[in-house]
Every structure is written in structure tokens, then in C-alpha cells.
Design a protein around this motif. Sequence first.
Motif, short mmCIF file in Angstrom:
data_model
loop_
_atom_site.label_atom_id
_atom_site.label_comp_id
_atom_site.label_asym_id
_atom_site.label_seq_id
_atom_site.Cartn_x
_atom_site.Cartn_y
_atom_site.Cartn_z
N ARG A 64 -17.20 8.88 11.21
CA ARG A 64 -16.41 9.04 12.42
C ARG A 64 -17.14 9.80 13.53
NH1 ARG A 64 -11.24 9.14 13.41
NH2 ARG A 64 -11.41 11.29 14.16
N LEU B 61 4.44 11.46 8.02
CA LEU B 61 3.15 11.03 8.57
C LEU B 61 2.54 9.94 7.68
CD1 LEU B 61 1.37 14.36 9.67
CD2 LEU B 61 2.35 12.60 11.15
N HIS C 100 -1.83 19.82 7.06
CA HIS C 100 -0.42 19.79 6.68
C HIS C 100 -0.20 19.81 5.18
CE1 HIS C 100 -1.32 15.36 7.38
NE2 HIS C 100 -1.09 15.43 6.10
N GLU D 59 -16.52 9.75 5.15
CA GLU D 59 -15.61 9.19 6.14
C GLU D 59 -15.67 10.00 7.44
OE1 GLU D 59 -11.85 8.11 4.47
OE2 GLU D 59 -10.97 7.71 6.44
N VAL E 203 -6.83 12.80 14.49
CA VAL E 203 -6.70 12.55 13.06
C VAL E 203 -6.12 13.77 12.37
CG1 VAL E 203 -8.54 10.85 12.79
CG2 VAL E 203 -9.07 13.28 12.67
N PHE E 204 -5.31 13.49 11.38
CA PHE E 204 -4.80 14.53 10.51
C PHE E 204 -5.49 14.35 9.15
CE2 PHE E 204 -1.46 13.73 13.52
CZ PHE E 204 -0.86 14.96 13.75
N LYS E 205 -6.02 15.42 8.61
CA LYS E 205 -6.59 15.35 7.26
C LYS E 205 -5.43 15.27 6.28
CE LYS E 205 -10.28 15.37 4.74
NZ LYS E 205 -9.79 14.10 4.20
N ASP E 206 -5.46 14.26 5.44
CA ASP E 206 -4.36 14.06 4.51
C ASP E 206 -4.91 13.85 3.10
OD1 ASP E 206 -1.40 13.47 4.13
OD2 ASP E 206 -2.32 11.67 3.27
N PRO E 207 -4.43 14.61 2.14
CA PRO E 207 -4.98 14.47 0.79
C PRO E 207 -4.74 13.08 0.18
CG PRO E 207 -3.71 16.51 0.97
CD PRO E 207 -3.44 15.71 2.21
N ARG F 195 -6.49 10.30 2.98
CA ARG F 195 -7.74 10.83 3.54
C ARG F 195 -7.54 11.27 5.00
NH1 ARG F 195 -12.95 7.46 1.35
NH2 ARG F 195 -12.28 7.20 -0.81
N TYR F 196 -7.29 10.28 5.88
CA TYR F 196 -7.05 10.63 7.27
C TYR F 196 -5.86 9.82 7.77
CZ TYR F 196 -11.52 13.06 7.47
OH TYR F 196 -12.55 13.94 7.25
N ILE F 197 -5.09 10.43 8.66
CA ILE F 197 -4.01 9.74 9.35
C ILE F 197 -4.44 9.64 10.81
CG2 ILE F 197 -1.64 10.07 10.18
CD1 ILE F 197 -1.12 11.24 7.29
N HIS F 198 -4.41 8.43 11.32
CA HIS F 198 -4.99 8.16 12.64
C HIS F 198 -3.91 7.95 13.69
CE1 HIS F 198 -9.00 7.28 10.80
NE2 HIS F 198 -8.22 7.02 9.76
N GLU G 98 -8.99 9.51 19.76
CA GLU G 98 -8.11 9.38 18.60
C GLU G 98 -7.92 10.73 17.91
OE1 GLU G 98 -7.98 6.05 15.17
OE2 GLU G 98 -9.65 7.45 14.99
N THR H 85 -5.49 21.01 1.02
CA THR H 85 -5.84 20.61 2.38
C THR H 85 -6.38 19.19 2.40
OG1 THR H 85 -8.03 21.55 2.09
CG2 THR H 85 -6.40 22.95 3.17
N GLY H 86 -6.98 18.77 1.29
CA GLY H 86 -7.57 17.44 1.24
C GLY H 86 -9.01 17.39 1.72
N GLN I 90 4.81 15.86 5.93
CA GLN I 90 3.62 15.09 5.56
C GLN I 90 3.98 13.71 5.00
OE1 GLN I 90 1.46 16.27 1.98
NE2 GLN I 90 2.25 18.34 2.26
#
Lengths: 432, 432, 432, 432
Positions: free
Chosen positions: B199, C66, D55, B195, C13-17, C20-23, C11, D185-186, C63
Motif C-alpha cells: 500500500r 465495520l 478498534h 499488505e 484504512v482501519f487495521k482489522d484483525p 486485515r484492513y477495512i478500506h 483512502e 490490534t491485528g 468493529q
Amino acid sequence: MPYEHEKLTEEKVFKDPVHRYIHVRDRVIWDVIGTREFQRLRRIRQLGTTYLVFHGAEHSRFQHSLGVYEIVRRIIDSGFGGRPEWNEDERLVALCAALLHDLGHGPFSHAFEKVFDLDHEKFTQAILLGDTEVNAVLSRVSPEFPQRVADVVGKTYKDKLVISLISSQIDADRMDYLQRDAYYTGVQYGHFDMERILRVMRPAEEQVVIKSSGMHAVEDYIMSRYQMYWQVYFHPVSRSAEVILIKILHRAKALYKDGYRFQQEPVPFSSFFDKTITLEDYISLDEGVLFTYFQLWMKEKDPILSDLCRRFINRKLFQYAEFDPAKEYRKIGQLDALFKEAGIDPEYYLVTDSSSDLPYDFYRPGEENERVPIYLQLPNGELSELSRSSDIVDAISGKRRTDHKIYFPEDILEAGQKDNPLYKEILQLVRG
Amino acid sequence: MPYEHEKLTEEKVFKDPVHRYIHVRDRVIWDVIGTREFQRLRRIRQLGTTYLVFHGAEHSRFQHSLGVYEIVRRIIDSGFGGRPEWNEDERLVALCAALLHDLGHGPFSHAFEKVFDLDHEKFTQAILLGDTEVNAVLSRVSPEFPQRVADVVGKTYKDKLVISLISSQIDADRMDYLQRDAYYTGVQYGHFDMERILRVMRPAEEQVVIKSSGMHAVEDYIMSRYQMYWQVYFHPVSRSAEVILIKILHRAKALYKDGYRFQQEPVPFSSFFDKTITLEDYISLDEGVLFTYFQLWMKEKDPILSDLCRRFINRKLFQYAEFDPAKEYRKIGQLDALFKEAGIDPEYYLVTDSSSDLPYDFYRPGEENERVPIYLQLPNGELSELSRSSDIVDAISGKRRTDHKIYFPEDILEAGQKDNPLYKEILQLVRG
Amino acid sequence: MPYEHEKLTEEKVFKDPVHRYIHVRDRVIWDVIGTREFQRLRRIRQLGTTYLVFHGAEHSRFQHSLGVYEIVRRIIDSGFGGRPEWNEDERLVALCAALLHDLGHGPFSHAFEKVFDLDHEKFTQAILLGDTEVNAVLSRVSPEFPQRVADVVGKTYKDKLVISLISSQIDADRMDYLQRDAYYTGVQYGHFDMERILRVMRPAEEQVVIKSSGMHAVEDYIMSRYQMYWQVYFHPVSRSAEVILIKILHRAKALYKDGYRFQQEPVPFSSFFDKTITLEDYISLDEGVLFTYFQLWMKEKDPILSDLCRRFINRKLFQYAEFDPAKEYRKIGQLDALFKEAGIDPEYYLVTDSSSDLPYDFYRPGEENERVPIYLQLPNGELSELSRSSDIVDAISGKRRTDHKIYFPEDILEAGQKDNPLYKEILQLVRG
Amino acid sequence: MPYEHEKLTEEKVFKDPVHRYIHVRDRVIWDVIGTREFQRLRRIRQLGTTYLVFHGAEHSRFQHSLGVYEIVRRIIDSGFGGRPEWNEDERLVALCAALLHDLGHGPFSHAFEKVFDLDHEKFTQAILLGDTEVNAVLSRVSPEFPQRVADVVGKTYKDKLVISLISSQIDADRMDYLQRDAYYTGVQYGHFDMERILRVMRPAEEQVVIKSSGMHAVEDYIMSRYQMYWQVYFHPVSRSAEVILIKILHRAKALYKDGYRFQQEPVPFSSFFDKTITLEDYISLDEGVLFTYFQLWMKEKDPILSDLCRRFINRKLFQYAEFDPAKEYRKIGQLDALFKEAGIDPEYYLVTDSSSDLPYDFYRPGEENERVPIYLQLPNGELSELSRSSDIVDAISGKRRTDHKIYFPEDILEAGQKDNPLYKEILQLVRG
């Protein structure tokens, strides 16, 4: 050292996507895996026609069999060992039965059993007891060992606890296939906390029971099973492919019986058509042979056989429509007449199919298929049937759900409806 | 609306274990998937003989092809769209080429190509351009469309950027197979953050480039690839099975050429033996046919053919030993002589095999197989070849690793070594 | 460009477990995340005391917030866009409400609300509308925008569809927390196919509805929720910690009211004890402050306060026993008397606690807490309440399950039972 | 039964997202986990400031410590047991050292150690040997047991094999944190096949060695470590937060030393400022206390202290720029002068920071920090240093990578650059 207790000098492991690793220490197990009859399971898909809907579901019965073995091994080696209810002398027979419980499955068993009136379990027993490589290995343990394994598979074994490991409402077979089929189809269902269930399984007199603290994990397992049945196993498109498969076999048999001259003699099928199947005939038949002949039959002159084979091989399946036999009991008769009138043979092109599942049931004495329920073991040692403790299981217990569908060649009807008003009428009627 | 731009009324999705869902909106793509030639890929395993080591690896080229399509679709639809370097007119040709890049693969391609001197890429192009269902679908887009797709597959297409999506050191093909093969074998390698890579992919004049902030994800991808090659693709047991497969085909061809009377005429193979292969012959051959004939050949009188087939079908493979051609250049000659003396035909029972991989390389002009390197796009827009920025990639760049092995029937030699001192000598020599 | 429509140049992005990603593309969203009040959510755990049972559950409300935002973003941006039932002007208010719906949560909210009679939703609205950084950002969109966001959170917003995205029986809030809490606790429950649910969500007049083909995914979601409630959220050990927390706050308040001289003035708590809480007081209180004071209080002279704090900080929790109020209505009275007799204050050391959940309910007009049911959208466009189509949901619909427990200091009683027969009597009575 | 060998009547399990379950049978381990000092680790994050970038990374040292224990337990209980190189008498000391190796970590240790010249390992030993609950438990095993555990942590223990389980280039500590930090962290990095590594670990005279067949799994582990360092541990934004944290502590200390009157006396910090830290002072300090004081300090009159605290609490971090000390050795001096001229104190607002990692190294005698290399155990029993067998490890072996950055308050400079040309000049210079 007797063969029964021989260990490999170094443990063998199989990398397995579902259980991470499958561990083999016993020489008997290793030798059984190496037999021709067990290797044959690599050539038979676990889920028959399901791969035509869920393209990931191309996994074979070979890996499922290893998986069931591994689960039983873990139950015994890390949980049962040392408990008075468990007789360690049953270990090897349990492991072998786990590994071999599906040995008699042929390609697309369900369809074959239906068309040729076979029973895969009988074939499992026949392979175990016949003149086979697997029988030779098992016989080295003791002359009666193959029979013991066959008895567990046939559910007539004296020690019911051993049977329940492989065949009950919460057994190693189901626990493997739910997880494995979920993994390969990619669906989210089918997951449950098997590690927890293994930790709370306890040997009891007649069957495996579950420590009551593990109730929720068992609930989750039952719900997974329910979802897998309706989302995967009974998927209407996969049933459509199976319907066609059945009709191919029907047609080929009918042609054979009628003395039809096949362009290439259907050698591997003749004994099935004639009901003179030998063990060797059965073992030789695998999916490769079926696909090879279906491709040959695509070129046969008989239009029904060639059309059905083309449909199966190239995935031009039948469309389906909902159908309620209680309310629409006349519909099939009407459609049957219309099909005939339209020149489409309803025997092959108008098919009804029903799927039905009972997610869980407690014991109902006297009813057919009496099921052994799942018992929870309470802190005081008493057993309590699962649905008495679990609201969710109680809610679905004994509730059979059935689904009826009509399968038909929508492509033919749609293509021809402009020119043929009958086709249009059929489409309208079938779509309700 | 022109066929090229036709959309399905409702998006179709395929459940996929690797990419979760594969999305199809374009009618052309949907129609291509429905063709006979594309459906045929279901009958050809992605990893050939690997399932004999990693039992989970039973997945077909069908699902890999869908996966490559999906990756290219995501790159274009969510990343490239709107960027000036990307020509939206190339979208459909890129999607079709992604979907169809492996169309010409036969069963166990590597072995077949070696024995019969074939090239699966040529067959891909032949199927795209010949009288086939897939050609009929593509031609509906425009008469020259099939040729455009074929050019992308053949790497002669004018727009190099499109080629690089499907065929470069970081392309959709590799990204799908690494993840897919890891998923189905169950190994831990093969995972990387696709992913993230999607990107940071950017269209550039001649190829896809990578925003420099994504460098570490690319490093991880290259390491995954390295591990998959040595852990999975070059696994010596899988190579043992392939060695036997090659020898089966060799033997059958030699017998055929010598006028040997097969019990059942090897019809599907004759044109391969005679080098008169038609497209139809090629398409008709799948793994099912091979397995069917190998099982028939197990019963042939020729002891070499029947033994090799038995080995392949029942997984009684050759054992292997390390071999260093630089130091042990005489060993093969010695073994060859000993095998002959012992009455074991070395042509079929003494095989050397080498695996070799170059994990990554920058551009070395003038060398054979000039490789287009991976470029990072720096914040200022300039391109920089990957190994100049990445210590790890630099460290392995251009370093070819090769592994040599001898394959031989240890079972025969071990069983006979008591009676035959030559067998013992062979075993000692081969084991070094 | 108006602030409302401003996009970030690139854009974020936050890496989120979990997702995956928060946009983030909208500048408003980015600015809101950067405010002091939103960052404060990092200092408040999502699951309160649950980390004392499931040690992985240390994740914060930051989190989760988000995550809810991301789900609503996906619903709108990939599913709702372009459908006539959806008003794109509601996009930003929906995203902000998703992000900010938990803004007013304090540390261990449940306990605080109980002891000080607070309502976190009121505080959310107060922060949105007060003199805060988040209000300043929202006001830049338009003067009435903060009120619109507050109305969605307060469920009084005119567009019920927007409310239902964040607050209904299948909303983004629940979908995030079930998955997130499952991820961080590590339990197997809590998984369902959210991607599928997002694909079948449709905007309707008053609420989000579900295409009927997605029914099974919704069933699975409801079962996940059920399991999470009983396995995680209502875990008796976590409730034990909460019971102690409540008693600490009770005791501190009682001491404060009695004029007790704390060694260090409980400044951050005074306005809570006095019921004179300002917004600033509320915002300043986080888990760090609580833990700091609880550690100070461990050294206070009051034996009850110091004991309870020691229990909470060092995880020496109360033991629990089952309790059936219908049958054992006299038990509490008896225990109360015994505790007093034994010199243990029952007000702090004998606690009953009940957990209760309604997994799903259809609309029952006139009943308190009328719930909007989940509707399936049939192929013909009609809506049908979920439990009419789903056997499983029907089975559990409206079935409230309640669990009662007594909490008590078993350690004290066990240590003292040798010397004090009353302790023994208490233990026997409480254990039933 | 001696306390050392006491087993719990029923095995306790902790649900763990990384290892599924953590198993405790030994009473000693259970009792250690229940001590105040071990429970304190719940209030200290494993990754310090990393949660401000990733996060999800809010997990504590408590769960990491349990994880290291579990890995050592698995190594010993399923791999080492029965091998002559392993002395079962070392089991309990190894388990305790695994569990307690991080006991002396304070909040944001790295920053604290730097500012106050502390060493967390010394505190671990002090807690083990001091008047603490954990010492009381360990002393029940034997009077010298606490010292044995402390020696393992301090790497002076006589049995080097035990040390290497917890502290070497492939130890349980690293294996847990790589996987755990990746999970929380993911990120995709950090995954490797630990189950395989555990299977190939062998006890040897002075350290744990690896069966050579497991080489690729170890390569993968080393690459994971490399990626985690550069992607997560050295992330520049997390370093920015740490830089600010260090400057807060510096400033507070400087103010304290200067006799500044804090609005609320910084009681928990005084002994740190005065270098009179007691064990109790140290243990009492956790992240909650820090956050509580930082929030108080946000309201202090000193503009630097309040600004830095506001930055940390509300995540208004410094921006960073690349910096090459070899080429730009004059830059810092120039910036320092410009900052002073512009009235911004460079001591607090102009910070350089370097990160440096050595992914793997073989033994280089005489060099500082001599590292024990990883040895492969060849089939003939000989040991071979890893980089001699692994091309990839050889390529990166001993290659230190360093990264230098300048941190500065870009927000202040950008906001003021219109009015202040010096600000503009600083920005230009720092951005290169």
C-alpha cells in the motif's frame, strides 16, 4: 540402562509448521529417524500427484511420519500416563509404530499398488522385519520388538488400544494428515481443535474413547475430514494425473513384456514388471527415479509411452467429464468404439475413475471392513457410540458418496475436430 | 485482440498458502506457466539442502515464482495503475520477468555454480532466448519481447523502475521468499506486513520508493530478512549438507577426468564435467536425476564417492566447529597435515565454509556491488534514504556479519579415536 | 461533485484483525462512522455476556459493523461491478445498510428486549430517521436516502438483492460475526474460506446466489455456523449470566413499580420502567451505565436485587442442570413448591431457559419465518437449492435442535444443605 | 492437604486466543480468579485509549493477567522443575504475583496517575494487603503469604529470580502483552517465538537467563517490542485521546475546587479531587463509571468540560503536529499567547506530549532506573550480557528515542479561520 529406556542427554526438537515442535527424548526414536529406510521417506511425497493442483502440497511422508509420532507422544505423555487403563510398557511400541506406519510406502503408492498389485503395508512389515537398518535399531530393544511394531501396523497386535492410536476412525494418522495437508495445500478445511481432542481422549479397554464434553471437537474433525476428501484428495485434476501415471506404468510394462527395446534399459522397473521384486529393489525406488525415467521415456519411439510421459512431466493432463454409470451405462462402450474408429487407443486414452468415501460409520457387524466406531465416554463412565449423540454425525453416518468421471485427451480432440468429424462426435458425446 | 492483451474468459486462480490465491487473467501468463521449462521448476527445491534441517522446507521454485508474479501483479494492478510515474506498457514485461526470474536455476544451484563455474542468471536468459517453449510463447507477444524480459532479469533493462520491482533491496522476490520460506520451515521469523508495504509502494523515476508513513513496516521487513538469513539460510547443518554435495560433484568430476569406470555411465553429468553443456542438458537435469545418480554412486567402488553419497542420501552429515580465521590462521594447515597423516583425505573431509550477509546498505559509490538503497518518500515528495530516518536500520546499515565454520566427519573420528591417537588429536584441535 | 460520489483525497484504512484492513474511499461512509450514534457502538459488546465464559470476547458492535461494511464493499467492488444483474446505483445504500444494520442495538440487547418488550431493529430505524447525526449525514445524499437505508434494514426494500447481502442465510452479517467471534473467543470453529465464497457470489434477480463450484465452501460455512451456535452462542454459562441479567432488570422494575426508594434514583432506567422511552434515553444507555448502576445496586437494601447484581458483577453465576420438558413436565412445579417452602423466591432463583437453532433450511411455504434458501447457480445458469446438491446440508436441513436447562443458585443450596434438608432435596431433584 | 497444595479435582481451562488454553490445577489460583477484585479487571481495558485507533484493542487487563500467569506456569512447570537453581517453594508465590501484578490498575491508569498523582503499584499492594476478597484467599495459604506476593510485585522480594519472571527486560508480563496486544490490534508486529524462548530460559542465581542458542529468538522479541512501542503504544491518535482525557479530569477537578455546581454530584470522583481516596473508592471506579459521568458532563454548562467530554465520547480528537523542542523552544510560548488572544484557553486546548522508549539497555551502574540486563548462558555455563553477542541488540542498546508532538483543536481553527485571521495564524504556526 537398557536401550529401551535410554534418554538423550538433551532433548532434540524438530521445527514443524503444524505442531510447532516435535520432541524426541528417547534414544530409540532418535536412532530410528536416522536410518536409511526412514530418511528415504523424504523422497516420497505425502499426497502423490496432488501438488499438480495444489502447488503447495510438496511435502513428504517423512514429515507426516514425524507428525504422527508427535501426536501419539503427546497423547501418551500428557494424557494417558498414570491412568489404570494404560500400560506404560506399550509406550515405546506405540511411538515406533506411529513413526513407522508408512515406512513401506513407495512413490505414488496408489498407482503402483494398482498396476503391480502390491500392498504398501506388507512392505512396511517386510522392512521392519528384514535385513535393514531400522530392524537393527528395533532389535536392540529386544529380539521380538520389530515383530511387535509390525503387528501394530498390521492391526493384529494383542493390545487393541495401541492399534487404535494409529489406526481407527479418530487416530493420530488422520489427525496429522488432515492438518498437515490443509497447511501445505493452503485450504481452509482440515482445521479442528486437536489440542482439545487430545485433552478429552481417554484410554479404554479396546480403544481410545472420547470424553463426551469433547463431542463438538470430534464433529468438527469429521467434517474437516469430509471436506478434505472432496476438496483435496479426490480433486479431479489430481486424479487425472494419477490416471496418466497408471497408464504410463501399464504401457511400459506392456512394452517390456512385448520385448520392446528401450533406449535405456529400465533397470529399476524390471523386477516390478517381472514380479520378482526384492526388498532392496523396492526401497531403491523413489520419486526421483520415476521422474528420471519418465523424462527418458519422453524420448522413446513408442508414441503412447512418450506422449503419456510428456503429459505427466509437463502437466498436460487429461480433461474430465461427469459420468453416471447407472444412467449412462452404454456411454463407455460407445466411446470406446468411437475412439478405436478415430485411431486413438481407448486403453490408454479413455479412462473411467471413481472416488468414494464414507465419512464416518458406526459398527455394522458382518459387513466387509467392519469399522470400529468412535465412542463417547459419558460422565457416568458408560460408552455411547458417537452418532447416537451427535445429530450431525448421525446425519452423515454410513452415507457413502461416490463420484464417477471420464478422463480423455481433450487437447487432441479439440485440435483435430475441424478435420475429423469423429473427434467432434466424441467431444459431444463425452461432454454429455 | 493482440495476444498481449488477451484475457482468459474466466480468471484462473491457484490456491497458495502464502498469498491465499494467485490470480491470472492474462493469457500470456497462463501460457507461460504451462510451458515445459516453467513446469520444470516443480522439480527443484527453493531452499536446496535446507529441508535436511527444517523438514517442512520441501517447497519448489515453481511456487516461489508464482508468488513473485502475484506480488508484482498486486503492486501494479492495485497501486501503480493510473500514477503518472508508471508506464502501463511495462506491465506485461514486469509480470513475465517476475514469473521467470528464477527459470535458469538448476538443482542445488549454489553447489552446481561453484563446482562447474556456472551462472543461473545466464541460463535464465538462455532459456528465454533459446529454442524453448517459453520463448515461443513470449515471441507471440512481439519478436523483441523475450529480449525485454531477459533484460529485466539481467538488470540491463532501460526502465529501472521495472527492474527494481524484481531486484532491489525491497523487491517482490525477497518479499515472497521471506514469507514463503518462513511458512514452510515453520519459523516465526520472516513475517512482516506485506499488505501494508504494498500500500505504501510508489513508482518513482528510477525505482520503487516507500511512502514515509510505511517506514516501520519496512524496518520489520529488514529485520525479518536478517533473522531468516542467520536462522534459516545460513543454518550450519544445511551448509554441512551443501558442503558434502559440493564434494560429491568434485569427486565425481575428478574420477571422470581420471578415466574412472563408473558402473553406470554418468550420462547427464558428462557435459558438465567436460564443460560442453547444452541448453537441453541443463534443462534435463533436476533433483530427481541427482538423487538417482547419488544412489547409484553409493554402490560405486570409489570409497570417497560412495561414502559422500551415502552421507548425503541418508543424512549422515559432517559435524561443524567454530573457526576464527583471523586468530586461528594456522589451524587449517595443522589439521590438513594431521588428516593426511591419519589417512583421511582433507580435500574431501576437511572443509571450511563462510557465510556472510549485509542486512541493508545505503549507496556507497565506487564500492563493488553498489547497492541501490531504499528511499522513503516524504510528505513533501522528497526522497530520503531509509537509514537516515530509521534508527534501527541506521544501526545495522553496512554492517557485514560473517561466520566461519570447519566441517569434518566427527563420526569417523569418534569411532576410531580409541585405536588411533591421531583421531583424538584431530578432534581436540578442531573443537578448540 | 454530488456528496453521494465524493471520494476522500486519500483512502482511509482501519487495521482489522479479521479482514486485515477495512478500506474507506467514500466520504459518506467516513462521515457516518464519525457520528455520535455510530461511535456509541464501541460501548456495546458484540456478544453480550459471552465474555464471562470466553474472556477474549470483549469486542464491540463497532468493529463488527465495520466488518460487515467491508464484506459488502468487497462483494460489490470486486465481484458485482459490471454484471448486468447488479445496479450500481444501489451501491451506497447497500454499504450504508451494512454499516448501520446494528445501530439500534442496546447493551445486552437480548435481555433488554425480553424484559422491556423492545425491538432493536425498530430502534435502528428510529435512529436512521430521527433527529440524529447519522440522519443528518444520510440526508445530505438525498432526502429519501435515510428511508432507503432503513428499508433495507427492515427488509422491506424493493431491491431484494440488496437485502440479501445483509440479511439472508449467507450474508455479510453472518460471515463477519462467525469469523470475528471465532477470532476473539479463540475457538477453532468459525473459520471458512470467505475469500472463496466472495469469489463465487453472483448477483441474481432477487438475491445473491452461489456459483455451484463453490458449494463446498458454503457447506463449510454452514457447519461453522452450527458449531459456533452450540459451542459459543448457546454456551450454558453465558446463558446463566444472561438469566441473571434478566432477573436484575425484572427485580429493579418490580421494585420501581412498587415504589421502592432506591438509594440513588435509577434515572437512566425510569423511562424503560415506565414505557416512555425516548430516542435520547435509548441512545444514552450503554454498558457503562448498566455496570455503574449494577454496582450501586449491589449496595441496595433489597436482598434479591443486591444479590443478583453481586452475582453478575463478580461472576458468581447460577449453576445449570439438563432438563427435558417432554419427560419432566412436573419437575418445575415440584421445584417451584420446594423453593417457596425453603424461602428462596423461585421467580428469581429458579429459571428455565431454552436455546434452539435451525442450522439451515430450504423454503417451506406457509410456515412462519419463511426463509429464503441458498441457491447454487449451475454452469447452465439454472438455480438449484443448496440441500439438493449437498449431502451434508441435506442431512441437517430443517432439523431444529433445542436444548433446555434449569438455572439455580447451587452455591446457596450447597452451603445450606447441612442445616436444611429441603436444600438437599432441591439439589437432588434438580440434578436428576 | 494444606490449602497451598490443594489441586482441583479436574483441571480447569480457559480458552485463550493467544496461548490457546490457560490451565489451572491449583485451588488457590482458582479461588483468586473468582474474587471480586480480580473480576474487576474485566472492566478495565488493557490498552486504555488505543481502541480509538486500533478498534480491535478492546481487551481487558483480566485476560492479560491470566496470560502472564500462564506463561509463568509454563516456565516453572515444564522448564524449571527439578533444576537446582529453582526452589519449588517459590512456585505459588510466583504464580500469584504473575496473576495479580496488575491488580491495582484503574481505568486509563496513565491519565489518572498523572492527574491525581497516584501509583497503581501501590494500589496493587494495598489491595493484596487490605480487607479484600483476594487477601482473604491468599491469607489461607499462610498469614505472611499476601505480603510475599506484594513484595514480588513491589520488587523487594528476597528471591530476585522470582521477581525477574514478572519484571525484567524479558519477563512474562512483556511476553504476554506484546503478543496479546498484537493479536487484538491485528498488527503484524509483536510476534516472536515464545515457545522457543520458554525452552531456553534457565533459572540462575539472581534472575532468569537465556541459553545462548536462543539468542535470535530474544533478538526477535526485542525488535517486536520496539515496533509495538512506536506503532501501537505511542500512536499519536491514541495519545490525542489520552491528552483529552487528562484535560477532562483536570477541568472537572478545577471546577470542583472552584465550587462549581455539577448537575449531578460527581460522587465517585470527589475523594480523588479531595485526595481522600479509600481503597473502596478506588476499587469501585472502573471504565463504566467514567463513561457514565463523561456522558453526563457532555450536558454540563461549563463549555470546556462539555466540549472535552464530547470529544472523548464521540471521538472528535485533537489534531497533532510534529514539534522539536530543541529547535522550536519559542513556539509553545508564541502559540500560548496566540491562543489566549484568540480566546481559546491554551491550558486545555494546547498540549505538548512526549513519548520516549529505550528498547533495551545493559547495566549502567549509578544511572537512574538501573536495568538488569538480559544474560545469555554460554555452553560453558558462563553468563554474557546480550548486547555483547548480538550485533542488532548492540546497535540499539541504550539508544533512547523520543518523539514530541503538539495537540490542538484543528476543527475549531479550521472552521473559524475564514472569519478570524488569528485562527489562520495559529494553524500556520503550529503546522510549521
